[in-house]
Write a protein that holds these residues in place. Structure first.
Motif, PDB file in Angstrom:
ATOM      1  N   ALA A 153      -8.231 -16.435  66.737  1.00 45.88           N
ATOM      2  CA  ALA A 153      -8.440 -17.042  65.428  1.00 45.88           C
ATOM      3  C   ALA A 153      -7.929 -18.475  65.353  1.00 45.88           C
ATOM      4  N   LEU A 154      -6.873 -18.802  66.101  1.00 45.47           N
ATOM      5  CA  LEU A 154      -6.310 -20.149  66.059  1.00 45.47           C
ATOM      6  C   LEU A 154      -7.228 -21.193  66.677  1.00 45.47           C
ATOM      7  N   ASP A 155      -8.279 -20.760  67.363  1.00 43.73           N
ATOM      8  CA  ASP A 155      -9.250 -21.723  67.889  1.00 43.73           C
ATOM      9  C   ASP A 155      -9.950 -22.476  66.760  1.00 43.73           C
ATOM     10  N   GLU A 156     -10.057 -21.829  65.581  1.00 43.86           N
ATOM     11  CA  GLU A 156     -10.806 -22.448  64.480  1.00 43.86           C
ATOM     12  C   GLU A 156     -10.034 -22.517  63.166  1.00 43.86           C
ATOM     13  N   LEU A 157      -8.896 -21.848  63.076  1.00 43.07           N
ATOM     14  CA  LEU A 157      -8.164 -21.789  61.817  1.00 43.07           C
ATOM     15  C   LEU A 157      -6.784 -22.418  61.942  1.00 43.07           C
ATOM     16  N   ALA A 158      -6.331 -23.045  60.852  1.00 47.79           N
ATOM     17  CA  ALA A 158      -4.960 -23.555  60.801  1.00 47.79           C
ATOM     18  C   ALA A 158      -4.002 -22.377  60.613  1.00 47.79           C
ATOM     19  N   PRO A 159      -2.742 -22.505  61.072  1.00 47.27           N
ATOM     20  CA  PRO A 159      -1.802 -21.373  61.022  1.00 47.27           C
ATOM     21  C   PRO A 159      -1.613 -20.751  59.638  1.00 47.27           C
ATOM     22  N   LEU A 160      -1.370 -21.569  58.602  1.00 49.21           N
ATOM     23  CA  LEU A 160      -1.127 -21.007  57.267  1.00 49.21           C
ATOM     24  C   LEU A 160      -2.373 -20.316  56.724  1.00 49.21           C
TER      25      LEU A 160
END
Length: 308
Positions: free
Chosen positions: A31-38
């Motif tokens: 998921a972190l490939d496309e989304l910011a952590p928060l």
């Protein structure tokens, strides 16, 4: 009072929880490939909350109405979700999953100390400390000492992982109060996730904007779904059932089992090679957990009492 020695059913639930949480590191990396952590954390807790509250409504379980209960849910959500999830997601941008797993496995070490200081029925003993150290040594062998080559790099990310482990330790201790408040485990799980989503929403919008509304690949949405439903909603349902019966110190041994589950699943389903050091690490983890449980060592009662 908690069960000092876990039953077979409780050990089975702990193993199941390790499998559910073991998958979270994989889901987060995808998921972190496309989304910011928060944004990822907010989607995780909000979708998991929807799933659990849907279950509560369908089964017609009582809805908590006391303000004190919801304030406790908020505190639990901060310690058990917002702080550790955000720190882990942020740190995994800069450190490997293997190193993250090792740092996450320090949770029982911190829990033995925190629970020993704050809970009268989970006193810190030599046996618990010895078992925890042996189990952590098994984690190092299991994952491989070569992972430690990167310990000198990205200190901030590594400290974030350690802070997440400390937060989990305090959450486990704080969560013991819900049994006395007569709140069912599934309601605690749903309540703390709902409060986490509410508290995190304005911060997520401020820092990340409306990133969650952007178009994302099917792989990312599947990862978010797996993270929310299995690694969060179902995992917390099991987590709070175990916390109620076996306490924080026993429950958070699950972080020793998470790498074991991940490597075993990889060997069975992905035809990955199981190294000799991995087998030795698993055996060492088993020895450490048996020392903490104590029952297999009753024949050496004198030595065990000297440790306690």
């Amino acid at each position: 009072m908690i069960n000092q020695h876990m039953t077979r059913r409780e050990w089975a639930l702990l193993l199941g929880l390790s499998v559910l949480w073991g998958g979270s590191f994989f889901f987060v990396e995808v998921a972190l490939d496309e989304l910011a952590p928060l944004t990822l954390v907010w989607l995780r807790v909000s979708l998991a909350a929807v799933a659990l509250w849907g279950y509560i409504l369908l089964t017609r379980q009582p809805f908590p109405r006391k303000l004190a209960t919801w304030l406790a849910f908020g505190t639990m959500g901060l310690l058990n979700n917002i702080l550790p999830f955000s720190l882990i997601a942020w740190s995994q941008q800069d450190i490997s999953a293997g190193l993250a797993s090792i740092l996450n496995a320090t949770t029982p070490l911190f829990t033995v100390v925190v629970a020993g200081l704050l809970l009268p029925d989970e006193k810190m003993t030599g046996r618990k400390i010895a078992g925890t150290v042996v189990g952590f040594s098994g984690i190092l062998l299991l994952i491989g000492l070569d992972v430690l080559a990167g310990v000198g790099d990205n200190i901030a990310a590594q400290m974030a992982m350690l802070c997440a482990a400390i937060s989990y330790a305090f959450a486990g201790v704080y969560g013991r109060r819900f049994k006395g408040m007569q709140v069912k485990p599934v309601t605690v799980a749903a309540g703390q996730l709902a409060m986490s989503a509410l508290i995190l929403l304005p911060l997520m919008l401020l820092v990340d904007g409306d990133d969650f509304l952007a178009g994302h690949s099917m792989a990312v949405w599947l990862a978010i779904g797996g993270l929310a439903v299995f690694s969060t909603a179902l995992a917390y349902f099991v987590y709070f059932r175990l916390l109620e019966s076996v306490g924080a110190s026993n429950l958070l041994l699950v972080t020793f089992l998470i790498p074991v589950s991940a490597i075993t699943l990889g060997t069975v389903f992905l035809a990955e090679t199981l190294r000799g050091s991995s087998i030795a690490g698993m055996l060492l983890i088993g020895v450490g957990m048996s020392i903490i449980d104590g029952r297999l060592w009753t024949g050496r009662r004198g030595k065990m009492h000297s440790l306690d």
